[in-house]
Motif scaffolding. Structure first.
Motif, PDB file in Angstrom:
ATOM      1  N   GLU A  25      34.817  24.687 -45.213  1.00 44.88           N
ATOM      2  CA  GLU A  25      34.601  26.119 -45.868  1.00 44.88           C
ATOM      3  C   GLU A  25      35.486  26.048 -47.195  1.00 44.88           C
ATOM      4  O   GLU A  25      35.247  26.755 -48.045  1.00 44.88           O
ATOM      5  CB  GLU A  25      34.657  27.008 -44.835  1.00 44.88           C
ATOM      6  CG  GLU A  25      33.476  27.121 -43.730  1.00 44.88           C
ATOM      7  CD  GLU A  25      33.783  28.376 -42.656  1.00 44.88           C
ATOM      8  OE1 GLU A  25      34.778  28.891 -42.897  1.00 44.88           O
ATOM      9  OE2 GLU A  25      32.824  28.247 -41.745  1.00 44.88           O
ATOM     10  N   ARG A  63      26.821  24.052 -47.911  1.00 37.59           N
ATOM     11  CA  ARG A  63      27.752  25.150 -47.673  1.00 37.59           C
ATOM     12  C   ARG A  63      27.960  26.063 -48.581  1.00 37.59           C
ATOM     13  O   ARG A  63      28.097  27.293 -48.522  1.00 37.59           O
ATOM     14  CB  ARG A  63      29.072  24.481 -47.361  1.00 37.59           C
ATOM     15  CG  ARG A  63      29.434  23.759 -46.011  1.00 37.59           C
ATOM     16  CD  ARG A  63      30.665  23.228 -45.840  1.00 37.59           C
ATOM     17  NE  ARG A  63      30.977  22.705 -44.549  1.00 37.59           N
ATOM     18  CZ  ARG A  63      31.195  23.454 -43.494  1.00 37.59           C
ATOM     19  NH1 ARG A  63      31.406  24.654 -43.411  1.00 37.59           N
ATOM     20  NH2 ARG A  63      31.352  22.790 -42.352  1.00 37.59           N
ATOM     21  N   SER A  78      23.607  27.990 -40.281  1.00 44.67           N
ATOM     22  CA  SER A  78      24.257  26.404 -40.869  1.00 44.67           C
ATOM     23  C   SER A  78      24.320  25.602 -39.378  1.00 44.67           C
ATOM     24  O   SER A  78      25.218  26.062 -38.623  1.00 44.67           O
ATOM     25  CB  SER A  78      25.432  26.655 -41.408  1.00 44.67           C
ATOM     26  OG  SER A  78      25.143  27.109 -42.700  1.00 44.67           O
TER      27      SER A  78
END
Length: 538
Positions: A25, A63, A78
């Motif tokens: 992330e 992402r 996800s």
């Protein structure tokens, strides 16, 4: 004086590069679009299959798309499919459904209801704040509960035994009665009594109906698809828009099950405001199976493809893309321009060693800096040079081999054998780094070569090559991965074909470079078995 490679800023650059080698992330902040419009396509209302070799940026793209959609308060989930490798159908599908519904529930409980004023949450997770307001908390809570109920039902089904024989007994009772009459006479001095007494008896009869059937998890999934579809209809009503499901690394699932998993999600999504974005490796995936009915998702009809494989065939584009990635990290670390710590030849060699794959480019760069530090300057200078990259590329072979084993648990033997033949053909048979393959060649081992390209042990460098004396035949040119002949494995006097330079055209047109799959190494070295056509008179 301390050299540039030993400064704190360079240490910071290496830290950033190492962290970015795996999609996280945090890495979304350093995302570089592989080609203009790629990110926009990934967020479009259309099903997509994203193809790319391991490390090419599939996960980073998914992402980034997911982060942008979340900031716009679009429902997203996800799911990384790697944890489910080894599971068989239908358990693998049930497991993916559980993860999918859990992720959508997580979105409802956080991004859907968190106000935009909670800037710390939004900035920490997504680097931006949403433009749309939060959704109704009561309705969100109700929908979250319904997702949870389906997760619980799926978990119960997952741990049940499939195809178990069950017995169900349906019992009923019927009452039957009989009566008899007895006449009585009694007399006494006081009075006389006459009457009748009825005596009844009853007999209970029990009848049982026994049914036998087999429990089927597949039938369970088919019966509940309407229930699952209603969840996404309600999710669309809540968010006033469509939802997106990101399924990453489909190739980890058994090939025999891949199309079936895609088929179920495609049916689940169709006309119910859900869009699928699937990341995978092209030649390790079966996304569609012809049949009656067909199974899976057909490219162009059911989904479009996004190809992230920027191969060495497009060397200039690959170099520009990889240079931009490293430049962004260098700017973040404050190191300055790349020329301050990389020679021109080293940058080209890094592109070559990586095969155009971003993760490999960054990983080999980091190792190259370590190699250059260890040699301590000397005649080759303080910058990272070509020889440093060669050594780092040779050391990186172990990492590629680990990835190879992880991605080919069920079918590594034929791939290993084919790679060994190609390596022998190039390095021992022809003493060069390249080979040619007839584009019309039909043989199972041709498919293995394509898989070796996806597994980054072989690289496509030209899709169309003509060969002297082979009139009318078109060939593809491939390069053996640099790790096989650089560093500790460096071979003196190896005839390196510098295919990225214009002058290399003739070097690739040699008959001796033609590799014939399906033959022994000795036979393959004799070319395609066709007699050479006479050269036209000049």
């Amino acid at each position: 004086m301390t050299g540039i490679l030993d400064t704190p800023k360079m240490a910071q650059l290496l830290t950033l590069v190492e962290e970015a080698a795996r999609s996280t992330e945090e890495g979304v902040k350093h995302f570089v679009e592989p080609a203009p419009g790629t990110l926009q396509r990934t967020t479009n209302r259309r099903h997509h299959i994203v193809f790319g070799r391991r490390g090419s940026g599939k996960s980073s793209l998914l992402r980034k798309a997911g982060a942008d959609l979340t900031v716009d308060r679009r429902p997203i989930a996800s799911v990384n499919l790697e944890p489910f490798k080894g599971l068989s159908y239908p358990d693998v599908l049930i497991s993916v459904l559980i993860s999918t519904f859990s992720e959508f529930r997580k979105w409802i409980d956080t991004a859907a209801i968190h106000p935009s004023t909670r800037t710390s949450f939004w900035q920490r997770c997504f680097g931006s704040t949403p433009k749309r307001g939060s959704f109704n908390r009561a309705k969100s809570g109700e929908l979250s509960t319904r997702f949870k109920a389906q997760v619980d039902a799926l978990e119960r089904e997952l741990y049940r035994t499939d195809d178990a024989e069950l017995h169900v007994t349906d019992g009923s009772e019927q009452l039957q009665g009989d009566s008899a009459g007895i006449k009585l006479n009694a007399s006494s001095p006081v009075a006389s009594l006459e009457g009748q007494v009825s005596v009844s008896s009853s007999l209970a009869e029990k009848r049982e109906v026994e049914e036998r059937f087999r429990r089927s998890k597949t039938d369970f999934l088919h019966r509940h698809i309407l229930d699952f579809q209603r969840l996404f209809t309600e999710l669309g009503d809540l968010s006033n828009g469509d939802a997106y499901l990101f399924l990453d690394d489909l190739y980890h699932i058994r090939r025999s099950d891949q199309a079936r998993v895609l088929d179920y999600f495609h049916r689940l999504a169709k006309d119910h405001r859900l869009w699928l974005k699937v990341g995978t490796i092209r030649h390790r995936t079966n996304w569609y199976v012809h049949g009656d009915p067909p199974i899976g998702m057909k490219i162009a009809d059911d989904a479009d493809e996004i190809d992230l494989d920027l191969t060495l065939e497009k060397y200039a584009l690959a170099k520009a893309f990889l240079t931009k990635i490293l430049t962004n990290f260098a700017d973040s670390a404050g190191v300055g321009r790349l020329g301050g710590f990389l020679t021109d030849g080293a940058l080209d060699r890094l592109v070559l060693a990586s095969g155009g794959v971003a993760r490999d480019f960054l990983s080999i760069f980091r190792r190259s800096v370590v190699v250059a530090r260890e040699r301590g300057g000397g005649p080759r200078g303080e910058k990272v040079g070509v020889e440093d990259v060669n050594v780092a590329a040779g050391e990186y072979d172990s990492t590629k081999r680990e990835d190879f084993k992880r991605d080919t648990l069920d079918d590594s033997s034929p791939l290993d054998a084919e790679f060994g033949k190609i390596r022998t053909f190039c390095l021992e048979g022809n003493n060069t780094n390249c080979f040619l393959l007839d584009k019309e060649q039909q043989h199972p081992e041709v498919d293995l070569i394509h898989e070796l390209v996806d597994l980054k042990l072989v690289h496509l460098i030209r899709s169309r090559v003509t060969v002297s004396g082979r009139r009318g035949r078109i060939y593809e040119a491939y390069m053996l991965d640099l790790s096989q002949y650089a560093g500790a494995r460096k071979r003196r006097k190896l005839d390196i074909v510098e295919f990225w330079k214009p002058k290399s055209t003739e070097a690739l047109r040699k008959v001796s470079l033609i590799y014939t799959p399906g033959k022994s190494v000795e036979q393959a070295a004799t070319g395609d078995g066709m007699p050479a056509a006479p050269e036209p008179e000049r």
